[in-house]
Each structure stands twice: as C-alpha cells, then as structure tokens.
Design an enzyme around this catalytic site. Structure first.
Site, mmCIF file in Angstrom:
data_model
loop_
_atom_site.group_PDB
_atom_site.id
_atom_site.type_symbol
_atom_site.label_atom_id
_atom_site.label_comp_id
_atom_site.label_asym_id
_atom_site.label_seq_id
_atom_site.Cartn_x
_atom_site.Cartn_y
_atom_site.Cartn_z
ATOM 1 N N SER A 97 32.440 -31.585 81.252
ATOM 2 C CA SER A 97 33.771 -31.836 81.449
ATOM 3 C C SER A 97 33.600 -32.510 82.782
ATOM 4 C CB SER A 97 34.686 -30.638 81.446
ATOM 5 O OG SER A 97 34.359 -29.871 82.432
ATOM 6 N N ASP A 98 34.810 -33.235 83.293
ATOM 7 C CA ASP A 98 35.128 -33.509 84.583
ATOM 8 C C ASP A 98 35.474 -32.011 85.381
ATOM 9 O OD1 ASP A 98 35.774 -34.587 86.855
ATOM 10 O OD2 ASP A 98 36.775 -36.470 86.045
ATOM 11 N N TRP A 99 35.787 -31.899 86.346
ATOM 12 C CA TRP A 99 36.207 -30.692 86.938
ATOM 13 C C TRP A 99 37.583 -29.994 86.806
ATOM 14 C CZ3 TRP A 99 31.317 -31.873 87.364
ATOM 15 C CH2 TRP A 99 30.277 -31.274 88.263
ATOM 16 N N THR A 100 37.436 -29.024 86.279
ATOM 17 C CA THR A 100 38.578 -28.418 85.660
ATOM 18 C C THR A 100 39.262 -29.311 84.399
ATOM 19 O OG1 THR A 100 40.316 -29.359 87.343
ATOM 20 C CG2 THR A 100 39.162 -27.308 87.929
ATOM 21 N N GLY A 101 38.439 -30.072 83.764
ATOM 22 C CA GLY A 101 39.013 -30.954 82.787
ATOM 23 C C GLY A 101 38.897 -30.334 81.394
#
Length: 820
Positions: free
Chosen positions: A197-201
């Site tokens: 995932s993207d960061w916190t995604g």
C-alpha cells in the site's frame, strides 16, 4: 498458516524515490544524489539514460543497505496542476511506460527492487485519501493502466504500490478487479509481484487482503495485525487468504537475501567522478530548447553576463514532498554559469529581480554553531524543562535542565518523522533548536515559521514569532501542520552573528491525530526584505549594461509538492513583470523556465530565446551552462503539452477541489488526454507534445513500412540526415492514425520513438518495430483489445505537430486479444 507481522523496522529496507535514494531517514539522513525530476528525464526521450540512472540509483541503494526503492511513479499527467506532476514521466502512456521500464531494468540489474506506483488514476492531491476518480473503462485501459502494463511487460518490477484514491467508488486497495483480475491474472504479474500500500493507504482488513494487497505500509500495522485474527474468527478471511499475502512478502524477502545487500547494514553515500558526470549529463539532457529565433544560443564569449531571477542563485534541484531529499551537493545556475565562463573572463553579475517563494527560503546556508562543527543543535525533553518553556515570555537566560537526547543538524527544516532516538525520546516531547544566524545582506529581514505542534522563535533572546497562542493548522507538514507566521527584524547587518532559538511542544500535534507517527517539527525561513518594484528596477539596470542576460525563473518545491495541487498555471509573484521589463531592457535575453509541469508564459512573443529546464538535480547549474554555451547540443523534447492557458487543457474544468462533485472527480475528457485532447478539438497549444529544438538541423526521408502480419507486427523504416555542421541528437517520433474506426479515436497516437546521434552531414537508416498495441483500442463491450481491419497511417516526425512523412498501411483482418 504463515505467521507474519509487519513492524516499523520493515521500513528500514525501503527508501523513497523516484529521483533519488533518501535512505532510511526523512530527517538528518545520509545525503543522496538527486537526479532530474521525472518530467525532465522523460523529456530526454533517452532509454539508455533512464537505464543508467536506474543503475546509479541501484548502486546508491546498495550503499545505503536499502533493498526496495519506492519508484518509479508512472501516473498519467492529466493536468498541469497536479501537485506531484513532476514525479511522473508524461501525459503519454507509451513514453511513460518505456522510460519507466528502462529505469526499472537498470535499478533491478543491481539487485534492488523497484516499486512502480501509484496504481492507478492517482492524478491529484486534493482529498487524495478519499477522492473517487470517475472514468470509463476505455480511458482506464488506454490511458491510465497502459503505462503500468507496458512497464510490467518490459521490466517486471518486483513490487507495485497501490494508490490512495478510489476508482469509480472503490478504494484501489480494496479493488480485487484491479489488483487481482487485471494485474495478476490478465497481465500475469507474478514473479515477485508484491503489492504494497501507499503509506497509510489501507482502509480495511479483510477487503484489502482479499483484493490482493500483500503488505500494509508503514508498520506497525493499523488495520491488520490482531484484526486479521478477528476477521478469520468471523469467517471474513480464511487462512489461505493470509498465506497468499504472506507468501509474496517472503518471496521478496528471499530476493532481498539473494541480492547480497546486508540487513541493518551501514548507510553510506555515493560520490564518484563517474556519478557526477552522469548527474551532469542527465541535467543537460533534460533541458528543452523552446525558442532560439535570433540564434543567440549557443552563447559565444559574451563580455558581460547578467544572471537574474529567483531561481538563479538557489539550486531548485527537486520538487517537494516525499521526492525531496538532502542532496550530496547542488550546483545553482549562477554557480554553473560563473564556472563556465572562467576561461573566457566574462564578467558575471547577479540580481534577484523578483521573489517566487511561497514559504520563505530555508536558512540552511546562513546558520552555524559557535564551534563551527554543524549548523544547529536540537535537544529533546520528555517533560517541560521549565514552567515557561513554551511561553512567549520565556526567560531564555535561564538554562533548562539536561535534555534526554540531542542531535546536530544542517537544516532549518526539521520534519521529525524519524531521525530521533525513540528509546530515549517519548512520542510527546519538548524540543529546542539553537543556532547562530549570520545574514549575507544588510537590511530588514523577514522570518517565517510553521510548526507541527506549538512553539516560538527567538532572536537574541527576544520573541520574534509566536506560534503558541493562536496557532492555525492544515497547511504545512503534509497538511497537518500550521500556516507560516512571519515577522520582520529590522536593521540586521551582513556578517553579524545573531542567536536564534526555537522552542516547541508536539503535544497539541499528537492530540490532533497526525497522519504519520512523528515527534512534530518546524520549518524556519528568512529573506532580506525586498520591495518588488525596486528589485525589478535593479534587474532592469543590470540588464541594460550587460552583453547577455540569462533570466532564470519558474516554480520550486513550495509550489509543486505532495499534499496539494496548484491553483493555476501562473508564475508566482511579480515574475511575469520582471520578464517583460528585462526583455525590454535587453532583447539578448535567454529566458530559462524551471518547473516540473507547464506554466503560463504571457511574455512568450517578446522572448526570442527560451529554455525549459525542469528540476535538474544536483548538477542542474552545470547542465544548464553546458547547453547555454554549446558544450552540449540540446536534444530533449517535451514530455508534456504546454497550453497557452489552463482552460485549453483537456481536463479543464474537471480537475481539483473546485471541480469535484461530492468526493468525485469526473474524467470527462475520456481518452483525449494531453495532445490527444488538443488535436481532437483543433486547439493550438503554446508548445506541442514532443517539441524541442537543437543547434543542429535534421531532415527526414525515405519512409517505408512492412506489411502487417496476422498478429499485428510490422516495421517502420526511414532515414534521418543531420544537414547542419554540428553533431547532434534527434528524437524521431512514430505516430499511428486509424483512418476509420467503429469508435472515436485520437487523431494520432505516439506508438514508438528513437533517439539517434548523428555527426555533421551524417545519414542514418532507422528501423522501428511495432506490434498490435500500435493498432488497437479497448472495446468495453467485449472486454478486450481490438485492431480493426482497414487503413492506418504511419506518421513520422520531430514532434506531435511537426510530421515530416506519412505512409498508409493496411490491416487485412480484424483480431482481438486480452492481456499483455
């Protein structure tokens, strides 16, 4: 079932990209090489250069004990206003995917994993965690998925990053059709094939696991971990689902072991003569010559040179956000030009002319500690070191108790996401930053400070900026920090030393729920107060008395960055006024625009000589000078169409915060993105896609094409002649037009390109091999690609608007296909 838990040390083996290797730390990291922004690299149209840059990034990853680079970014350039537009390569899927593939192959040849991102339709920053990109299946396939598809087919990146946004209502991290049905099954993205995932995604547990997201980043996990066990107990997941995700992580981990890169190894920089030469070549090869009407370039032994502009003295090496890094060194345009003319004894004078900052420039070059060992001391406490520590009326003559930890830093931009001793400093803490400020100009100085928390700034023990009593948030620090508060200090003297101190508490920041774990932070800037018209008049006077003017203008990382989009295409402040006045004062002016994406140029008709320089990395100043003085013959071509005005861009008015409908952004232009949109509307841009001049002249001749095979393969053959007296490089572009189609198609589409070096007077025969992708379009009714029988036209030229030759070919039978 595999037992697998991601903890924060997992991030230790990743590094942000795409134009450099930040390393393990956002704050106080090991300095890194900064290469040109992706729009600059794509404008080189040079696959060999992209491969070599990938190799260099791989070498630097190895030096930093990094196994995974978080790049390249291949999102489509839909609008000039996209905040991270400079991070992506192009508006065209073929150029985007081909450059990405070369970059990935170079990087992974060093045993380092690429992470192609952000999959998919992640084209704006406004409400990026929640916005839904609403688009047709055909546009999704032909424009937005296509660069990923090309890069995966030609390079097989070992990792892929899902994007923050929704596509047609569903978050990509929960979209099984995008991540599994298309990516893994239809395209066969297997091998390592890890999806992070993207960061916190990641916004769900069972849904994201079933969709195919293998790794939630960053660690420690927020929506997985214990929640996975609960989901299994509830029957929302089975152990096979978890095993499938863990298996991909372990496969990439095995690849990392094979690379020989140590885990928890040393983190070192790379700085060699060969690397510096590559950085310089990359900077020069990304410069696009837009106008040379008076033949002013290349410059030849000018007696006096005025270097003017807000981007001249400071090196704007990169855009902002996560792409910005601490460069090993930088060469500004002023430095590069000054060095270039040493041998001919040209006099170089400088004037700023106008300012272009959104936030006041960092103080990094103007601060030091008394002992001279570094620029500033940063101290931390886990409880208030004194009762009035954050008070505007704090008594700075009293020394606080001993800090629990301290560190030294070279910057006044302290984003404390990392680089802090977590074993000694608690999440909620108090911080003091102390240094000596030494102005390089006498006069009144304006200072600015933004904070992630609350705090105050003092000079010579007097409070200058109060960010503790009425702090306003939601601007800096990825949208979670404060606005910049400014204040003026009068009568400062060149070379005089002033004590500067910042006191900060991050408790308020922590209580507001920051987007990332953090110890807070702050940003300090400052500049001598400059009255706008007075600065322009000074620049005018200098221009009039100089043989040649090099006017370096544009944007910077304040305007193009992660977390927000641009509001318009205008140059900041009084920049346009400056350009008009300087051109009137001296027509022998070279206007150099430096930006990651297009800007308006209302003065373009008055300017005879114009360059587009992008963000050029470490060597941007030397690379620019090499082009200006003819050491390098410019060969770059625009990877983006430059419109005359924002309203002409195909995405207008369906982009950004002013155009959303209840959390949705409508991709109303469909497949007509970039040059496709201008051509279908017969709208003439300021500069077309693929455009760029040279000091050489190139002629095209003898176009021929082979017959199209039953599976869509054919070749295009032609000659290029350098009819000038100087060696140069030409980018020949091959476009295809479908004469008659069942569905609307672009006037023409780029399907191939080649970059060739030709000596003066030399002719080369060029052959380009194309396949079914050059002929087909996506048929939503049949859920497949289709190439329809009939006439196609092959167009070969120097840009999308400069077609030199055409030839008709025929596809005798319709056929369709699914997959790569």
């Amino acid at each position: 079932m595999f037992v697998f838990r991601v903890s924060r040390p997992t991030e230790r083996y990743c590094s942000l990209g795409p134009n450099g290797v930040r390393g393990t730390q956002f704050f106080n990291g090991v300095p890194s090489s900064c290469f040109p922004s992706s729009t600059g690299l794509a404008s080189s149209f040079d696959l060999e250069l992209a491969y070599k840059i990938g190799e260099a990034l791989g070498d630097e990853c190895r030096a930093k004990s990094c196994h995974i680079l978080l790049g390249p970014t291949v999102n489509t350039q839909r609008s000039p206003l996209g905040g991270r537009g400079f991070e992506s390569f192009s508006e065209d899927a073929v150029l985007n995917g081909e450059i990405a593939a070369a970059y990935i192959n170079g990087l992974q040849s060093k045993g380092v994993s690429a992470t192609i991102k952000h999959y998919v339709a992640n084209d704006q920053e406004h409400e990026r965690f929640s916005v839904s990109s609403e688009l047709s299946e055909r546009a999704l396939r032909e424009i937005y998925l296509k660069p990923f598809q090309i890069a995966i087919r030609k390079s097989d990146p070992w990792a892929l990053m899902s994007s923050y946004n929704r596509v047609n209502g569903l978050h990509v991290s929960e979209d099984k059709r995008l991540l599994d049905d298309i990516l893994r099954k239809e395209w066969g993205y297997k091998g390592m094939g890890l999806i992070m995932s993207d960061w916190t995604g990641v916004y769900s547990t069972a849904e994201s696991i079933k969709a195919g997201v293998d790794l939630e980043m960053p660690g420690p996990s927020v929506v997985r971990g214990p929640a996975v066990l609960r989901a299994i107990q509830a029957g929302k997941l089975c152990t096979d689902d978890v095993d499938d995700r863990a298996r991909k992580v372990l496969e990439l981990l095995g690849k990392a072991h094979e690379s020989g890169i140590p885990f928890n190894g040393p983190e070192e920089g790379v700085d060699t003569p060969e690397l510096r030469q590559l950085l310089r070549r990359a900077a020069a090869d990304s410069v696009v010559l837009l106008k040379n009407n008076a033949g002013l370039l290349p410059l030849s032994a000018p007696t006096s040179i005025a270097v003017i502009g807000p981007n001249a003295k400071k090196a704007m090496a990169s855009g902002g956000g996560s792409a910005q890094l601490l460069s090993t060194y930088t060469i500004s345009p002023l430095q590069g030009i000054t060095e270039a003319v040493k041998a001919i004894n040209s006099q170089v004078n400088y004037a700023v002319g106008a300012t272009s900052h959104k936030f006041l420039p960092l103080l990094d070059a103007l601060i030091k500690q008394q002992d001279g060992t570094s620029r500033a001391l940063l101290e931390f406490w886990n409880e208030p070191p004194s009762s009035d520590f954050i008070s505007p009326h704090a008594d700075l003559s009293l020394s606080p108790k001993q800090s629990v930890w301290d560190t030294k830093t070279s910057t006044s931009n302290c984003i404390l996401l990392d680089g802090v001793n977590a074993e000694k400093v608690s999440p909620s803490c108090w911080t003091r930053y102390s240094t000596t400020f030494v102005p390089d100009e006498s006069g009144d100085w304006e200072f600015g400070m933004s904070v992630a928390g609350i705090g105050n700034m003092f000079i010579d023990k007097k409070m200058v900026i109060d960010q503790s009593t009425n702090t306003k948030y939601l601007e800096s620090y990825f949208g979670a920090g404060s606005t910049e508060v400014r204040a003026i200090v009068q009568g400062m003297k060149t070379g005089q030393e002033y004590e500067l101190e910042v006191r900060l508490s991050n408790a308020e920041f922590i209580s507001r729920g920051p987007p990332f774990p953090s110890w807070g932070g702050f940003r300090l800037g400052g500049i001598r107060v400059i009255e706008g018209q007075e600065a322009i008049q000074e620049a005018e006077a200098l221009a009039k008395t100089s043989d040649v003017v090099i006017l370096v203008i544009g944007l910077n990382h304040d305007w193009e960055s992660e977390g927000f989009d641009r509001d318009d295409m205008k140059l900041p402040g009084l920049t346009n006024d400056l350009v008009f006045k300087v051109l009137q004062a001296n027509p022998r002016t070279v206007v150099v625009n430096q930006s990651g994406t297009p800007v308006e140029m209302p003065w373009i008709d008055e300017a005879d000589t114009v360059l587009q320089a992008f963000y050029g990395g470490n060597e941007l100043g030397n690379g620019l000078a090499d082009v200006l003085f003819g050491k390098v013959n410019p060969s770059a071509k625009l990877a983006l169409t430059v419109p005359k005005r924002l309203e002409d861009n195909p995405s207008y008015p369906s982009f950004g915060k002013k155009c959303q409908e209840y959390g949705k952004v409508l991709y109303n232009e469909g497949i007509f993105v970039g040059y496709r949109g201008y051509e279908i509307k017969n709208a003439v841009p300021l500069f077309p896609f693929g455009f760029g001049l040279s000091y050489s002249k190139f002629d095209y001749s003898d176009l021929s094409c082979s017959e199209i095979s039953s599976d869509g393969k054919f070749s295009v053959r032609f000659k290029i002649t350098n009819s000038s007296g100087i060696e140069g490089r030409e980018v020949a572009q091959i476009y295809i037009s479908d004469v008659e189609s069942s569905l609307p198609r672009p006037v023409k589409e780029l399907k191939g390109f080649v970059k060739e070096t030709l000596k003066a007077g030399e002719t080369k025969v060029i052959t380009v091999f194309l396949d079914r992708d050059a002929l087909g379009y996506y048929d939503e009714r049949k859920s497949s690609w289709i190439a329809e029988k009939g006439e196609f036209v092959v167009l070969v030229g120097a840009s999308s608007a400069d077609v030199r030759m055409k030839r008709s070919i025929e596809l005798k039978s319709t056929f369709s296909w699914v997959g790569l």
